[in-house]
Design a protein around this motif. Sequence first.
Motif, PDB file in Angstrom:
ATOM      1  N   LEU A 109      -8.227 -10.098   7.736  1.00 29.09           N
ATOM      2  CA  LEU A 109      -7.689  -8.906   7.087  1.00 29.09           C
ATOM      3  C   LEU A 109      -8.709  -8.444   6.048  1.00 29.09           C
ATOM      4  N   PRO A 110      -9.508  -7.430   6.347  1.00 34.10           N
ATOM      5  CA  PRO A 110     -10.676  -7.144   5.508  1.00 34.10           C
ATOM      6  C   PRO A 110     -10.367  -6.488   4.177  1.00 34.10           C
ATOM      7  N   LEU A 111      -9.232  -5.817   4.054  1.00 38.13           N
ATOM      8  CA  LEU A 111      -8.984  -5.011   2.860  1.00 38.13           C
ATOM      9  C   LEU A 111      -7.738  -5.431   2.087  1.00 38.13           C
ATOM     10  N   LEU A 112      -7.106  -6.504   2.496  1.00 32.17           N
ATOM     11  CA  LEU A 112      -5.887  -6.942   1.828  1.00 32.17           C
ATOM     12  C   LEU A 112      -6.249  -7.563   0.480  1.00 32.17           C
ATOM     13  N   ASP A 113      -5.868  -6.902  -0.613  1.00 35.56           N
ATOM     14  CA  ASP A 113      -6.277  -7.351  -1.941  1.00 35.56           C
ATOM     15  C   ASP A 113      -5.091  -7.902  -2.717  1.00 35.56           C
ATOM     16  N   ALA A 114      -5.368  -8.292  -3.972  1.00 33.08           N
ATOM     17  CA  ALA A 114      -4.332  -8.939  -4.784  1.00 33.08           C
ATOM     18  C   ALA A 114      -3.141  -8.026  -5.015  1.00 33.08           C
ATOM     19  N   SER A 115      -3.381  -6.727  -5.199  1.00 29.64           N
ATOM     20  CA  SER A 115      -2.263  -5.819  -5.464  1.00 29.64           C
ATOM     21  C   SER A 115      -1.343  -5.718  -4.255  1.00 29.64           C
ATOM     22  N   ALA A 116      -1.903  -5.703  -3.046  1.00 30.30           N
ATOM     23  CA  ALA A 116      -1.081  -5.653  -1.841  1.00 30.30           C
ATOM     24  C   ALA A 116      -0.301  -6.951  -1.652  1.00 30.30           C
ATOM     25  N   LEU A 117      -0.932  -8.082  -1.946  1.00 29.25           N
ATOM     26  CA  LEU A 117      -0.244  -9.367  -1.838  1.00 29.25           C
ATOM     27  C   LEU A 117       0.899  -9.444  -2.845  1.00 29.25           C
ATOM     28  N   GLN A 118       0.644  -8.998  -4.072  1.00 30.34           N
ATOM     29  CA  GLN A 118       1.690  -9.034  -5.100  1.00 30.34           C
ATOM     30  C   GLN A 118       2.835  -8.107  -4.733  1.00 30.34           C
ATOM     31  N   ALA A 119       2.522  -6.951  -4.141  1.00 33.23           N
ATOM     32  CA  ALA A 119       3.577  -6.027  -3.736  1.00 33.23           C
ATOM     33  C   ALA A 119       4.492  -6.667  -2.694  1.00 33.23           C
ATOM     34  N   ALA A 120       3.911  -7.448  -1.775  1.00 31.66           N
ATOM     35  CA  ALA A 120       4.728  -8.136  -0.769  1.00 31.66           C
ATOM     36  C   ALA A 120       5.620  -9.193  -1.414  1.00 31.66           C
ATOM     37  N   LEU A 121       5.067  -9.932  -2.374  1.00 28.01           N
ATOM     38  CA  LEU A 121       5.879 -10.928  -3.076  1.00 28.01           C
ATOM     39  C   LEU A 121       7.017 -10.263  -3.841  1.00 28.01           C
ATOM     40  N   ASP A 122       6.723  -9.150  -4.497  1.00 27.09           N
ATOM     41  CA  ASP A 122       7.762  -8.450  -5.251  1.00 27.09           C
ATOM     42  C   ASP A 122       8.864  -7.939  -4.318  1.00 27.09           C
ATOM     43  N   ALA A 123       8.461  -7.397  -3.154  1.00 28.71           N
ATOM     44  CA  ALA A 123       9.452  -6.925  -2.190  1.00 28.71           C
ATOM     45  C   ALA A 123      10.302  -8.081  -1.671  1.00 28.71           C
ATOM     46  N   PHE A 124       9.662  -9.241  -1.467  1.00 24.45           N
ATOM     47  CA  PHE A 124      10.395 -10.423  -1.012  1.00 24.45           C
ATOM     48  C   PHE A 124      11.428 -10.841  -2.054  1.00 24.45           C
ATOM     49  N   ASP A 125      11.042 -10.807  -3.323  1.00 17.50           N
ATOM     50  CA  ASP A 125      11.965 -11.219  -4.377  1.00 17.50           C
ATOM     51  C   ASP A 125      13.133 -10.242  -4.523  1.00 17.50           C
ATOM     52  N   ARG A 126      12.967  -9.015  -4.054  1.00 22.65           N
ATOM     53  CA  ARG A 126      14.039  -8.018  -4.139  1.00 22.65           C
ATOM     54  C   ARG A 126      14.906  -7.979  -2.875  1.00 22.65           C
ATOM     55  N   ARG A 127      14.629  -8.823  -1.903  1.00 22.71           N
ATOM     56  CA  ARG A 127      15.339  -8.771  -0.626  1.00 22.71           C
ATOM     57  C   ARG A 127      16.825  -9.064  -0.817  1.00 22.71           C
ATOM     58  N   GLU A 128      17.622  -8.653   0.131  1.00 30.68           N
ATOM     59  CA  GLU A 128      19.056  -8.896   0.087  1.00 30.68           C
ATOM     60  C   GLU A 128      19.362 -10.366   0.339  1.00 30.68           C
ATOM     61  N   ARG A 129      20.481 -10.796  -0.170  1.00 33.84           N
ATOM     62  CA  ARG A 129      20.928 -12.179   0.029  1.00 33.84           C
ATOM     63  C   ARG A 129      21.095 -12.460   1.525  1.00 33.84           C
ATOM     64  N   GLY A 130      20.689 -13.644   1.944  1.00 34.08           N
ATOM     65  CA  GLY A 130      20.822 -14.045   3.344  1.00 34.08           C
ATOM     66  C   GLY A 130      19.608 -13.756   4.190  1.00 34.08           C
ATOM     67  N   LEU A 131      18.612 -13.054   3.648  1.00 35.94           N
ATOM     68  CA  LEU A 131      17.365 -12.800   4.364  1.00 35.94           C
ATOM     69  C   LEU A 131      16.344 -13.858   3.961  1.00 35.94           C
ATOM     70  N   HIS A 132      15.715 -14.470   4.948  1.00 40.07           N
ATOM     71  CA  HIS A 132      14.843 -15.610   4.677  1.00 40.07           C
ATOM     72  C   HIS A 132      13.364 -15.322   4.918  1.00 40.07           C
ATOM     73  N   ALA A 133      13.050 -14.126   5.372  1.00 43.52           N
ATOM     74  CA  ALA A 133      11.651 -13.775   5.617  1.00 43.52           C
ATOM     75  C   ALA A 133      11.473 -12.275   5.414  1.00 43.52           C
TER      76      ALA A 133
END
Length: 222
Positions: A109-133
């Motif tokens: 993944l040539p352009l995936l940077d820290a801000s994109a990784l953090q955005a994915a983590l933040d979205a994961f932390d906001r997921r609805e209850r019962g979602l595991h991925a």
Amino acid sequence: MTTTALILAAGAGQRLGSIPKCLVRLGGRTLLQRLLESLQALPAVNTVLVVGGPHGAAILRHLNTLPRALWPLVVRNPQPGDDPSDSLHTGLRHLTAMPDRLLVLLADLPLLDASALQAALDAFDRRERGLHALVPTVNGQPGHPVVLDEIACATLRGRGHGGLRAWRRDQPDAVAAWPTDNPRHVRDLDTPDDLERLAQDTGLPVSLPSTEAPPPSGAVIG
């Protein structure tokens, strides 16, 4: 909260001449180095694990040229197939404990940077209850990093076959699709045309790995 990054780097790179794609250089730094530096910039990431394959020795030689602070734990997938689920299983088997969050990344993944990784983590932390991925999607196309919780990690490690794609098919209600307009989540490298477009889009030089590698020094093997 424990966060582990799992980088899948066991591909043979056949469409690029059987080279380790993670050792392609963009602007003088390999894709693997750029990814490791992005992960290092995330304080939440506790552990980084790289799954290597036929190019494992070249990857180790390269890692030994990097600052020790970037060194990941490296494990080997002895028989990687076309499906990255083999390497995912290899990585999961080498985890000493299931993390609260597991970032699953492809090494090309040539352009995936820290801000994109953090955005994915933040979205994961906001997921609805019962979602595991959580899977980033750009215009309906699934991308990376996939983020798994402890339950998803244990479930996938216990499956006899298939990976995340099969699990998503069997358990669609357990996986969150995260829509994003950031194309970095889906851009990878497979062909010489991809390399040419990458150089044009970034304005940075792109070079293939050298066939002459220095002997390994130190140890980065787990």
